[in-house]
Scaffold this active site. Structure first.
Site, PDB file in Angstrom:
ATOM      1  N   LEU A 158       9.440   1.244   4.636  1.00 33.73           N
ATOM      2  CA  LEU A 158       9.954   0.007   5.234  1.00 33.73           C
ATOM      3  C   LEU A 158      10.462   0.209   6.659  1.00 33.73           C
ATOM      4  O   LEU A 158      11.029   1.244   6.989  1.00 33.73           O
ATOM      5  CB  LEU A 158      11.084  -0.570   4.364  1.00 33.73           C
ATOM      6  CG  LEU A 158      10.714  -0.870   2.910  1.00 33.73           C
ATOM      7  CD1 LEU A 158      11.932  -1.392   2.142  1.00 33.73           C
ATOM      8  CD2 LEU A 158       9.566  -1.872   2.818  1.00 33.73           C
ATOM      9  N   HIS A 207       9.357  -5.308   8.085  1.00 32.78           N
ATOM     10  CA  HIS A 207       9.627  -5.686   6.681  1.00 32.78           C
ATOM     11  C   HIS A 207      11.030  -6.307   6.541  1.00 32.78           C
ATOM     12  O   HIS A 207      11.213  -7.280   5.810  1.00 32.78           O
ATOM     13  CB  HIS A 207       9.550  -4.456   5.773  1.00 32.78           C
ATOM     14  CG  HIS A 207       8.235  -3.740   5.792  1.00 32.78           C
ATOM     15  ND1 HIS A 207       8.095  -2.441   6.217  1.00 32.78           N
ATOM     16  CD2 HIS A 207       6.994  -4.143   5.428  1.00 32.78           C
ATOM     17  CE1 HIS A 207       6.843  -2.060   6.102  1.00 32.78           C
ATOM     18  NE2 HIS A 207       6.133  -3.073   5.638  1.00 32.78           N
ATOM     19  N   GLY A 209       3.780 -11.061   7.445  1.00 33.98           N
ATOM     20  CA  GLY A 209       3.984 -10.882   8.880  1.00 33.98           C
ATOM     21  C   GLY A 209       2.746 -11.289   9.655  1.00 33.98           C
ATOM     22  O   GLY A 209       1.619 -11.070   9.193  1.00 33.98           O
ATOM     23  N   ASP A 254      -0.310  -8.792  10.689  1.00 34.57           N
ATOM     24  CA  ASP A 254      -1.590  -8.748   9.972  1.00 34.57           C
ATOM     25  C   ASP A 254      -2.120 -10.177   9.880  1.00 34.57           C
ATOM     26  O   ASP A 254      -2.117 -10.795   8.810  1.00 34.57           O
ATOM     27  CB  ASP A 254      -1.376  -8.136   8.590  1.00 34.57           C
ATOM     28  CG  ASP A 254      -0.833  -6.722   8.689  1.00 34.57           C
ATOM     29  OD1 ASP A 254      -1.629  -5.798   8.788  1.00 34.57           O
ATOM     30  OD2 ASP A 254       0.408  -6.555   8.714  1.00 34.57           O
ATOM     31  N   GLN A 309      -4.976 -11.049   7.463  1.00 30.24           N
ATOM     32  CA  GLN A 309      -4.470 -11.017   6.082  1.00 30.24           C
ATOM     33  C   GLN A 309      -3.757 -12.332   5.742  1.00 30.24           C
ATOM     34  O   GLN A 309      -3.979 -12.920   4.690  1.00 30.24           O
ATOM     35  CB  GLN A 309      -3.509  -9.834   5.944  1.00 30.24           C
ATOM     36  CG  GLN A 309      -2.703  -9.812   4.686  1.00 30.24           C
ATOM     37  CD  GLN A 309      -1.894  -8.524   4.568  1.00 30.24           C
ATOM     38  OE1 GLN A 309      -2.445  -7.481   4.260  1.00 30.24           O
ATOM     39  NE2 GLN A 309      -0.609  -8.587   4.824  1.00 30.24           N
TER      40      GLN A 309
HETATM   41  P1  AMP Z   1       2.612  -3.455   4.840  1.00 27.79           P
HETATM   42  O1  AMP Z   1       3.690  -2.705   4.144  1.00 27.79           O
HETATM   43  O2  AMP Z   1       2.128  -2.791   6.088  1.00 27.79           O
HETATM   44  O3  AMP Z   1       1.495  -3.842   3.894  1.00 27.79           O
HETATM   45  O4  AMP Z   1       3.248  -4.829   5.329  1.00 27.79           O
HETATM   46  C1  AMP Z   1       3.929  -5.682   4.445  1.00 27.79           C
HETATM   47  C2  AMP Z   1       4.207  -6.987   5.137  1.00 27.79           C
HETATM   48  O5  AMP Z   1       5.002  -6.733   6.297  1.00 27.79           O
HETATM   49  C3  AMP Z   1       2.931  -7.676   5.638  1.00 27.79           C
HETATM   50  O6  AMP Z   1       3.058  -9.067   5.433  1.00 27.79           O
HETATM   51  C4  AMP Z   1       2.903  -7.337   7.090  1.00 27.79           C
HETATM   52  O7  AMP Z   1       2.228  -8.282   7.885  1.00 27.79           O
HETATM   53  C5  AMP Z   1       4.400  -7.343   7.411  1.00 27.79           C
HETATM   54  N1  AMP Z   1       4.621  -6.566   8.635  1.00 27.79           N
HETATM   55  C6  AMP Z   1       4.207  -5.311   8.898  1.00 27.79           C
HETATM   56  N2  AMP Z   1       4.538  -4.963  10.158  1.00 27.79           N
HETATM   57  C7  AMP Z   1       5.164  -6.017  10.706  1.00 27.79           C
HETATM   58  C8  AMP Z   1       5.754  -6.287  11.983  1.00 27.79           C
HETATM   59  N3  AMP Z   1       5.738  -5.393  12.957  1.00 27.79           N
HETATM   60  N4  AMP Z   1       6.321  -7.493  12.183  1.00 27.79           N
HETATM   61  C9  AMP Z   1       6.334  -8.424  11.199  1.00 27.79           C
HETATM   62  N5  AMP Z   1       5.806  -8.239   9.984  1.00 27.79           N
HETATM   63  C10 AMP Z   1       5.224  -7.054   9.724  1.00 27.79           C
END
Ligand code: AMP
Length: 279
Positions: A33, A37, A147, A150, A153
């Site tokens: 995290l 996150h 977020g 992505d 996604q």
């Molecule tokens: P992940 O653990 O990389 O699969 O990300 C989990 C969630 O956190 C996803 O919805 C991502 O888009 C969001 N997320 C990851 N990095 C960022 C960021 N820098 N800013 C905002 N949301 C993020």
């Protein structure tokens, strides 16, 4: 904070709360995290009675030559932050729990899945959509938080819940960046310090594109070639794509409009980075 490892136990806990008219906010992650996150968790806490965080490194969204095995994992650190930011429930399933023997049902969002990142990561979004559908059915959230980092996604998940009629609202929150401007990502730790500094130029390139647009340039090829020139100057970089697309369907545009998205993906050394801005 309660921790559940099976969908069955999680769902019965959630249903108890639903019977009391409590609202459920859900933040799906792959752990390790960071502040990106945390922003999702904070918003979920503000807007819901009960917040569920999931940590699951989803094997089926990684290609055979991708970094599933080496993807950064740090459960004890994640636990600390989940508690600190007010998560009520942590869902931490095993691979066997999610993909039982003979698992054979997948969700493919045709068209959207094969564009942009889907071109160089075939099967990636099929894996993402499938796991999100499973996580939604275990968590039964009123709102799920994603977020904009992505972007593809988020567009795909929105389309999936619309097409399948899954009763969840998808909220997409802004990109959280490091002080340098580099979009936060669990994979940033793979970057050597000097490359991490270089990678900050990605955001500078996107900002410059937005400035040129604000001054009146709506020519897609001119904006893309400006961004390409900037990204090429990043030491160790190899561009995957630079596109200007419609936010709803990810279709490439002929002209830049307010609300169009500039999306980029590139490798810096062996690390694949993505970023975007909305004009
Ligand atoms: P992940 O653990 O990389 O699969 O990300 C989990 C969630 O956190 C996803 O919805 C991502 O888009 C969001 N997320 C990851 N990095 C960022 C960021 N820098 N800013 C905002 N949301 C993020």
């Amino acid at each position: 904070m309660k921790i559940f490892k099976t969908a069955l136990s999680l769902r019965s806990y959630i249903l108890e709360h639903k019977r009391q008219n409590k609202t459920i906010g859900f933040v799906p992650t792959m752990g390790c995290l960071h502040a990106g996150h945390f922003s999702l968790i904070r918003r979920a806490c503000k807007e819901n009675d009960l917040v569920v965080l999931s940590i699951f490194v989803n094997p089926i969204q990684f290609g055979p030559r991708e970094d599933y095995k080496s993807y950064p994992r740090n459960f004890s650190r994640d636990l600390y932050y989940a508690r600190k930011y007010g998560v009520d429930v942590l869902y931490y399933p095993s691979v066997k729990e999610i993909y039982k023997k003979d698992f054979s049902t997948y969700i493919d969002i045709e068209g959207l899945s094969s564009k942009l990142c889907g071109k160089s990561r075939p099967g990636h979004f099929k894996g993402v959509a499938t796991v999100c559908a499973k996580l939604f059915s275990a968590t039964l959230p009123d709102i799920a938080y994603f977020g904009r980092k992505d972007l593809q996604q988020a567009v795909i998940i929105k389309r999936m819940v619309r097409d399948l009629g899954i009763p969840v609202r998808i909220k997409v929150l802004p990109i959280v960046r490091e002080r340098s401007g580099l979009a936060m990502s669990s994979r940033n730790i793979y970057l050597k310090p000097e490359r991490r500094e270089q990678a900050a130029k990605i955001y500078h390139a996107l900002q410059e594109a937005n400035n040129v647009f604000k001054k009146g340039c709506t020519d897609v090829s001119a904006v893309k070639s400006l961004v390409r020139d900037k990204l090429k100057k990043i030491t160790g970089s190899k561009i995957d794509y630079i596109e200007i697309v419609d936010l709803k369907n990810l279709q490439p545009l002929n002209k830049v409009h307010p609300g169009s998205a500039l999306v980029v993906a590139l490798w810096v050394d062996k690390v694949r980075l993505i970023d975007n801005i909305i004009f």
